[in-house]
Motif scaffolding. Structure first.
Motif, mmCIF file in Angstrom:
data_model
loop_
_atom_site.group_PDB
_atom_site.id
_atom_site.type_symbol
_atom_site.label_atom_id
_atom_site.label_comp_id
_atom_site.label_asym_id
_atom_site.label_seq_id
_atom_site.Cartn_x
_atom_site.Cartn_y
_atom_site.Cartn_z
ATOM 1 N N LYS A 46 0.824 -1.207 0.000
ATOM 2 C CA LYS A 46 0.000 0.000 0.000
ATOM 3 C C LYS A 46 0.858 1.257 0.000
ATOM 4 C CE LYS A 46 -4.128 -1.761 2.368
ATOM 5 N NZ LYS A 46 -5.016 -1.622 3.552
ATOM 6 N N TRP A 77 -5.424 -3.717 -4.544
ATOM 7 C CA TRP A 77 -6.742 -3.191 -4.198
ATOM 8 C C TRP A 77 -7.368 -2.487 -5.396
ATOM 9 C CZ3 TRP A 77 -2.503 -3.295 -1.085
ATOM 10 C CH2 TRP A 77 -2.622 -4.097 0.076
ATOM 11 N N ASP A 80 -9.350 -4.762 -7.792
ATOM 12 C CA ASP A 80 -10.745 -5.126 -7.543
ATOM 13 C C ASP A 80 -11.638 -4.659 -8.687
ATOM 14 O OD1 ASP A 80 -9.905 -6.156 -5.145
ATOM 15 O OD2 ASP A 80 -10.758 -4.558 -3.908
ATOM 16 N N ARG A 120 -16.820 -3.936 -1.881
ATOM 17 C CA ARG A 120 -17.080 -3.968 -0.436
ATOM 18 C C ARG A 120 -16.413 -2.785 0.269
ATOM 19 N NH1 ARG A 120 -18.742 -8.089 -3.670
ATOM 20 N NH2 ARG A 120 -19.598 -9.849 -2.501
ATOM 21 N N LYS A 121 -16.574 -1.583 -0.334
ATOM 22 C CA LYS A 121 -16.015 -0.372 0.253
ATOM 23 C C LYS A 121 -17.132 0.596 0.598
ATOM 24 C CE LYS A 121 -11.573 -0.675 -2.146
ATOM 25 N NZ LYS A 121 -10.636 -0.041 -3.102
ATOM 26 N N ARG A 212 -12.058 -9.353 2.085
ATOM 27 C CA ARG A 212 -11.735 -9.107 3.497
ATOM 28 C C ARG A 212 -10.269 -9.387 3.813
ATOM 29 N NH1 ARG A 212 -16.746 -11.871 4.106
ATOM 30 N NH2 ARG A 212 -15.674 -13.757 4.791
ATOM 31 N N ILE A 213 -9.511 -9.912 2.857
ATOM 32 C CA ILE A 213 -8.090 -10.165 3.086
ATOM 33 C C ILE A 213 -7.378 -8.817 3.152
ATOM 34 C CG2 ILE A 213 -6.013 -11.303 2.234
ATOM 35 C CD1 ILE A 213 -7.829 -13.258 0.720
ATOM 36 N N SER A 214 -6.725 -8.544 4.250
ATOM 37 C CA SER A 214 -6.211 -7.194 4.508
ATOM 38 C C SER A 214 -4.828 -6.938 3.933
ATOM 39 C CB SER A 214 -6.182 -6.926 6.018
ATOM 40 O OG SER A 214 -5.337 -7.863 6.679
ATOM 41 N N THR A 215 -4.048 -7.979 3.659
ATOM 42 C CA THR A 215 -2.678 -7.775 3.178
ATOM 43 C C THR A 215 -2.564 -8.087 1.692
ATOM 44 O OG1 THR A 215 -1.922 -10.039 3.632
ATOM 45 C CG2 THR A 215 -1.810 -8.442 5.457
ATOM 46 N N ARG A 219 -3.662 -11.569 -0.385
ATOM 47 C CA ARG A 219 -4.510 -11.605 -1.571
ATOM 48 C C ARG A 219 -3.814 -12.341 -2.718
ATOM 49 N NH1 ARG A 219 -8.409 -6.563 -2.672
ATOM 50 N NH2 ARG A 219 -9.554 -6.615 -0.715
#
Length: 299
Positions: A46, A77, A80, A120-121, A212-215, A219
């Motif tokens: 990120k 991200w 997506d 999903r944001k 929902r995978i945060s890293t 992913r």
């Protein structure tokens, strides 16, 4: 105001081929392009924008390069939005093959709220601005594929293809409130041909828990497991996973992060474990048999 559905119906009434296709619904299956799920087409971090950088993956019959433009490399991200293109194009093709709709064109016309909902944001003003920045990075991130292909008489041909993660895009803003409202995104050939050519689209379904995978590494590991393991088991050396992830970390730091993901073992659908191999530690990815099969009916 003429909404997108009105525009499509209007075009059909006039005997024109719809420029846009759209059929947004809550229960659409999430899909990804099968062909390039075993390499990272994006940055997994990120923090670092990686503008003007290049990642290269050596494959059995050639290589794939990911090049980023001045806006930075697309992130996992940002990707997506690519999942959204693949998913709705696949859905439209399924309807077409069943005789329930027209052959979809190459342009998807969502509202930004539809993009945010799919990814999903939350529907906040900052997220609206982030969509435009994500589209800039996706358009400026180029996939170059170089492969050797066998031809007649034993001749070998070098096949080169280069294209962005998305094609062109345009935005219609509601200037009175300063929010992005409607987006037109051109689907690139590498996605469109993979979904529309032949009887079976080159896609795999993705568990909604993916979002929902945060890293970023998490992913990537899920996409790798989905492509390599399917409903069985696959094992890759840590070194190969590292090489295919495009991570900027060194191997030791990447291995530490990968072991954290293995220890947590909370990715959708797959159990992870580490084993010792001839080339060092191995990541073993095993399909969890109690996973919901609805996610794994092919497109």
């Amino acid at each position: 105001m003429m909404y997108l559905s009105d525009y499509i119906n209007y075009s059909e009434d006039k005997g024109q081929k719809p420029e846009c296709f759209i059929s947004f619904q809550n229960d659409i299956g999430i899909r990804d392009s099968r062909n390039l799920m075993d390499v990272a087409l994006f940055r997994v971090s990120k923090r670092s924008k990686r503008a003007g950088e290049l990642m290269r993956y050596t494959l059995a019959n050639g290589y794939v390069e990911i090049k980023s433009g001045p806006d930075g490399m697309a992130s996992v991200w940002d990707y997506d939005i690519v999942l959204m293109l693949v998913s709705y194009l696949t859905e439209a093709m399924n309807q077409y093959r069943e005789g329930k709709g027209n052959m979809p064109g190459r342009v998807l016309c969502p509202y930004v709220r539809d993009i945010l909902k799919f990814c999903r944001k939350s529907d906040g003003s900052r997220q609206f601005a982030e969509v435009e920045l994500a589209l800039d990075r996706l358009q400026g991130t180029i996939i170059k594929s170089v492969r050797e292909i066998s031809g007649s008489g034993g001749r070998i041909f070098r096949n080169v293809e280069s294209e962005g993660l998305i094609g062109s895009y345009s935005i219609l803003s509601r200037t009175n409130i300063g929010r992005v409202s409607q987006v037109k995104i051109e689907i690139p050939n590498w996605i469109y041909n993979g979904v529309t050519s032949g009887k079976n689209p080159q896609v795999l379904t993705v568990n909604p828990g993916y979002f929902r995978i945060s890293t970023g590494i998490g992913r990537f590991v899920y996409r790798l497991a989905r492509q390599a393991s399917g409903k069985t088991e696959a094992r890759w050396s840590f070194r190969t996973v590292y090489a295919r992830s495009g991570s900027e970390s060194d191997l030791n730091e990447f291995s530490r992060l990968l072991r954290k993901i293995i220890s947590d073992n909370d990715l959708p659908d797959y159990d992870l474990r580490e084993e010792t191999g001839q080339r060092g530690p191995q990541l073993v990815m095993t399909y969890r048999k109690d996973s919901l099969n609805i996610f794994y009916e092919e497109a």
